[in-house]
Design a protein around this motif. Structure first.
Motif, PDB file in Angstrom:
ATOM      1  N   TYR A  53     -19.108 -72.710 -27.730  1.00  0.00           N
ATOM      2  CA  TYR A  53     -18.330 -71.738 -26.962  1.00  0.00           C
ATOM      3  C   TYR A  53     -18.867 -70.325 -27.134  1.00  0.00           C
ATOM      4  O   TYR A  53     -19.672 -70.060 -28.027  1.00  0.00           O
ATOM      5  N   GLU A  54     -18.419 -69.431 -26.255  1.00  0.00           N
ATOM      6  CA  GLU A  54     -18.698 -68.000 -26.420  1.00  0.00           C
ATOM      7  C   GLU A  54     -17.419 -67.249 -26.095  1.00  0.00           C
ATOM      8  O   GLU A  54     -16.587 -67.715 -25.299  1.00  0.00           O
ATOM      9  N   LEU A  55     -17.257 -66.115 -26.749  1.00  0.00           N
ATOM     10  CA  LEU A  55     -16.069 -65.289 -26.541  1.00  0.00           C
ATOM     11  C   LEU A  55     -16.511 -63.993 -25.885  1.00  0.00           C
ATOM     12  O   LEU A  55     -17.318 -63.252 -26.444  1.00  0.00           O
ATOM     13  N   ILE A  56     -16.045 -63.735 -24.666  1.00  0.00           N
ATOM     14  CA  ILE A  56     -16.489 -62.527 -23.961  1.00  0.00           C
ATOM     15  C   ILE A  56     -15.333 -61.535 -23.882  1.00  0.00           C
ATOM     16  O   ILE A  56     -14.337 -61.777 -23.195  1.00  0.00           O
ATOM     17  N   PHE A  57     -15.453 -60.458 -24.625  1.00  0.00           N
ATOM     18  CA  PHE A  57     -14.432 -59.410 -24.563  1.00  0.00           C
ATOM     19  C   PHE A  57     -14.901 -58.349 -23.579  1.00  0.00           C
ATOM     20  O   PHE A  57     -15.995 -57.798 -23.739  1.00  0.00           O
ATOM     21  N   VAL A  58     -14.083 -58.086 -22.563  1.00  0.00           N
ATOM     22  CA  VAL A  58     -14.451 -57.044 -21.603  1.00  0.00           C
ATOM     23  C   VAL A  58     -13.580 -55.827 -21.870  1.00  0.00           C
ATOM     24  O   VAL A  58     -12.366 -55.874 -21.685  1.00  0.00           O
ATOM     25  N   ASN A  59     -14.204 -54.757 -22.356  1.00  0.00           N
ATOM     26  CA  ASN A  59     -13.454 -53.536 -22.636  1.00  0.00           C
ATOM     27  C   ASN A  59     -13.413 -52.695 -21.361  1.00  0.00           C
ATOM     28  O   ASN A  59     -14.396 -52.099 -20.950  1.00  0.00           O
ATOM     29  N   ASP A  60     -12.228 -52.665 -20.756  1.00  0.00           N
ATOM     30  CA  ASP A  60     -12.071 -52.043 -19.444  1.00  0.00           C
ATOM     31  C   ASP A  60     -11.775 -50.545 -19.597  1.00  0.00           C
ATOM     32  O   ASP A  60     -10.694 -50.085 -19.245  1.00  0.00           O
ATOM     33  N   VAL A  69     -13.295 -51.647 -32.682  1.00  0.00           N
ATOM     34  CA  VAL A  69     -12.802 -52.931 -33.197  1.00  0.00           C
ATOM     35  C   VAL A  69     -13.688 -54.061 -32.661  1.00  0.00           C
ATOM     36  O   VAL A  69     -14.094 -54.966 -33.402  1.00  0.00           O
ATOM     37  N   LEU A  70     -14.041 -53.977 -31.376  1.00  0.00           N
ATOM     38  CA  LEU A  70     -14.865 -55.034 -30.771  1.00  0.00           C
ATOM     39  C   LEU A  70     -16.268 -55.046 -31.374  1.00  0.00           C
ATOM     40  O   LEU A  70     -16.842 -56.107 -31.623  1.00  0.00           O
ATOM     41  N   GLU A  71     -16.807 -53.848 -31.602  1.00  0.00           N
ATOM     42  CA  GLU A  71     -18.167 -53.790 -32.172  1.00  0.00           C
ATOM     43  C   GLU A  71     -18.200 -54.429 -33.552  1.00  0.00           C
ATOM     44  O   GLU A  71     -19.125 -55.166 -33.893  1.00  0.00           O
ATOM     45  N   ASP A  72     -17.149 -54.173 -34.348  1.00  0.00           N
ATOM     46  CA  ASP A  72     -17.088 -54.784 -35.688  1.00  0.00           C
ATOM     47  C   ASP A  72     -17.063 -56.310 -35.563  1.00  0.00           C
ATOM     48  O   ASP A  72     -17.763 -57.013 -36.289  1.00  0.00           O
ATOM     49  N   GLY A  76     -20.161 -59.444 -36.612  1.00  0.00           N
ATOM     50  CA  GLY A  76     -19.907 -60.524 -37.565  1.00  0.00           C
ATOM     51  C   GLY A  76     -19.920 -61.904 -36.933  1.00  0.00           C
ATOM     52  O   GLY A  76     -19.657 -62.903 -37.607  1.00  0.00           O
ATOM     53  N   ASP A  77     -20.158 -62.013 -35.630  1.00  0.00           N
ATOM     54  CA  ASP A  77     -20.046 -63.330 -34.996  1.00  0.00           C
ATOM     55  C   ASP A  77     -21.006 -63.402 -33.801  1.00  0.00           C
ATOM     56  O   ASP A  77     -20.857 -62.654 -32.832  1.00  0.00           O
ATOM     57  N   ASN A  78     -21.985 -64.315 -33.882  1.00  0.00           N
ATOM     58  CA  ASN A  78     -22.974 -64.339 -32.795  1.00  0.00           C
ATOM     59  C   ASN A  78     -22.499 -65.110 -31.555  1.00  0.00           C
ATOM     60  O   ASN A  78     -23.230 -65.259 -30.598  1.00  0.00           O
ATOM     61  N   ARG A  79     -21.275 -65.602 -31.616  1.00  0.00           N
ATOM     62  CA  ARG A  79     -20.746 -66.219 -30.391  1.00  0.00           C
ATOM     63  C   ARG A  79     -19.922 -65.216 -29.570  1.00  0.00           C
ATOM     64  O   ARG A  79     -19.354 -65.560 -28.546  1.00  0.00           O
ATOM     65  N   VAL A  80     -19.887 -63.978 -30.055  1.00  0.00           N
ATOM     66  CA  VAL A  80     -19.098 -62.959 -29.353  1.00  0.00           C
ATOM     67  C   VAL A  80     -20.002 -62.087 -28.482  1.00  0.00           C
ATOM     68  O   VAL A  80     -21.075 -61.667 -28.911  1.00  0.00           O
ATOM     69  N   LYS A  81     -19.563 -61.868 -27.232  1.00  0.00           N
ATOM     70  CA  LYS A  81     -20.246 -60.919 -26.348  1.00  0.00           C
ATOM     71  C   LYS A  81     -19.243 -59.823 -26.039  1.00  0.00           C
ATOM     72  O   LYS A  81     -18.059 -60.112 -25.857  1.00  0.00           O
ATOM     73  N   VAL A  82     -19.712 -58.589 -25.944  1.00  0.00           N
ATOM     74  CA  VAL A  82     -18.800 -57.505 -25.564  1.00  0.00           C
ATOM     75  C   VAL A  82     -19.369 -56.831 -24.325  1.00  0.00           C
ATOM     76  O   VAL A  82     -20.537 -56.450 -24.296  1.00  0.00           O
ATOM     77  N   ILE A  83     -18.556 -56.722 -23.297  1.00  0.00           N
ATOM     78  CA  ILE A  83     -18.987 -56.013 -22.091  1.00  0.00           C
ATOM     79  C   ILE A  83     -18.169 -54.718 -22.033  1.00  0.00           C
ATOM     80  O   ILE A  83     -16.948 -54.773 -21.937  1.00  0.00           O
ATOM     81  N   GLU A  84     -18.854 -53.620 -22.109  1.00  0.00           N
ATOM     82  CA  GLU A  84     -18.181 -52.309 -22.077  1.00  0.00           C
ATOM     83  C   GLU A  84     -18.253 -51.770 -20.657  1.00  0.00           C
ATOM     84  O   GLU A  84     -19.338 -51.446 -20.181  1.00  0.00           O
ATOM     85  N   LEU A  85     -17.149 -51.642 -19.986  1.00  0.00           N
ATOM     86  CA  LEU A  85     -17.193 -51.022 -18.655  1.00  0.00           C
ATOM     87  C   LEU A  85     -17.166 -49.498 -18.818  1.00  0.00           C
ATOM     88  O   LEU A  85     -16.616 -48.983 -19.784  1.00  0.00           O
ATOM     89  N   ARG A  86     -17.768 -48.799 -17.884  1.00  0.00           N
ATOM     90  CA  ARG A  86     -17.907 -47.344 -18.031  1.00  0.00           C
ATOM     91  C   ARG A  86     -16.583 -46.607 -17.944  1.00  0.00           C
ATOM     92  O   ARG A  86     -16.425 -45.516 -18.455  1.00  0.00           O
ATOM     93  N   MET A  87     -15.634 -47.190 -17.215  1.00  0.00           N
ATOM     94  CA  MET A  87     -14.308 -46.567 -17.124  1.00  0.00           C
ATOM     95  C   MET A  87     -13.291 -47.669 -16.845  1.00  0.00           C
ATOM     96  O   MET A  87     -13.649 -48.842 -16.770  1.00  0.00           O
TER      97      MET A  87
END
Ligand code: UDP
Ligand code: MG
Length: 334
Positions: A53-60, A69-72, A76-87
């Motif tokens: 599995y993968e966990l995709i957190f989209v920071n809107d 918090v998401l970066e931390d 620590g977990d290579n199954r986590v992806k973080v998508i940072e939206l510009r706004m």
């Protein structure tokens, strides 16, 4: 005989490569307090499934500490992806960003405010394994105010179900699982995230509903108020139009234009009759105005329909879009 058929028939399915079994997409807007617990509970449940599995957190575009918090968690977990939206683009675009970055065969979306219980995830996956394309959550025992939240939601759900012909009870909740190929063809505009099952059904997907628990919001506050009611209403109109007439707009605008045209012609004939036989100077001013208005409306509406027909062609042909979807093909080997 069976062997012979097997020899000459090749089952041609659209080949897609998925990197993992499940992608979990979480849209987040100012949810710094919920994210750590959400991550832990999601991880426990997903580890228990024994699938990739993968966990995709989209920071809107959060303005609180969600990003840190998401970066931390990410480090620590290579199954986590973080998508940072510009706004802050809104929940539907945030979900779209998650879909675009998902590599799983199953995509599951869940709110980031802990109102949905991650512990229900295995039941979604079970339904997909049974063969359904979309699994939608029906929140039981919602712990939200009746007048401002549950009543508008009940009315909206009832209307959407009638208009779309998809008989499920809870469209508003984002807690849903999809077979990836179903969402890959769906683009989300406005606040259309609540219509994903409807759009999916429209391309031939099978939809099932499961009952889930729903918790009250513990941290922060809802990002939506009563202001969403008119938006849902207009989205419903768009959806009905898209579902039924998106490839043939003149079929709806044509009859409406003709209706006004007929009234205009009838009034015009009546005015001509009065003029010829009674020398009446074009009837009353009111009926003359109504006659002209109706004829004008008829021309306007029918030409809008024709323009819409042209747009439909541009929409489908410029993007190589098909007006149908194929599950699989049976073809003879050549
Ligand atoms: N959300 C988002 N962008 C927004 C508004 C909300 O990503 O502009 C996220 C929010 O962080 C939460 C989910 O969408 O994870 C549902 O939002 P909320 O709980 O405010 O909606 P409600 O449950 O009240 O319908
Ligand atoms: Mg919520």
């Amino acid at each position: 005989m069976a062997g012979l058929i097997k020899g000459v028939l090749a089952r041609v399915e659209e080949k897609k490569e998925y990197k993992v079994d499940i992608s979990v997409v979480v849209p987040l807007f100012n949810e710094e307090e919920s994210v750590p617990e959400l991550y832990k509970r999601l991880k426990d449940v997903l580890d228990g499934l024994k699938r990739e599995y993968e966990l995709i957190f989209v920071n809107d575009g959060s303005t609180d500490n969600t990003r840190q918090v998401l970066e931390d968690i990410f480090h620590g977990d290579n199954r986590v992806k973080v998508i940072e939206l510009r706004m802050n683009f809104g929940k539907a675009p945030a979900l779209s960003a998650g879909f675009d970055n998902a590599t799983g065969a199953i995509i599951l979306t869940i709110d980031g405010d802990l109102q949905d219980c991650p512990e229900d995830i295995p039941r979604f996956i079970e339904k997909i394994d049974e063969g359904f394309d979309v699994v939608s959550a029906w929140r039981m025992d919602r712990k939200e105010p009746f007048l401002t939240r549950r009543l508008p939601s009940l009315i909206a759900n009832w209307c959407i179900a009638r208009l779309s012909g998809l008989d499920i009870h809870d469209f508003g909740n984002a807690y849903k699982a999809y077979r990836a190929e179903v969402v890959s063809g769906i683009k989300l505009y406005g606040e259309h995230h609540r219509f994903i099952p409807v759009l999916a059904k429209n391309i031939g997907a099978s939809v099932v509903e499961i009952r889930v628990r729903n918790e009250p919001r513990r941290h922060g506050q809802s990002k939506y108020g009563l202001g969403r009611i008119p938006r849902v209403f207009f989205d419903m109109i768009t959806m009905k139009f898209l579902l039924t007439y998106s490839t043939r707009p003149l079929h709806i605008l044509g009859p409406i234009g003709s209706f006004f045209g007929l009234i205009g012609v009838f009034l015009g004939m009546r005015l001509a009759y009065l003029k010829i036989f009674y020398g009446d100077v074009l009837g009353t001013k009111v009926s003359l105005s109504v006659c002209v208005l109706c004829l004008f409306l008829a021309v306007q509406i029918i030409t809008s329909g024709l323009l819409a027909e042209l747009l439909v062609r541009v929409y489908y042909e410029s993007q190589g879009k098909k007006t149908y979807t194929v599950r699989c093909k049976l073809e003879h080997d050549t």
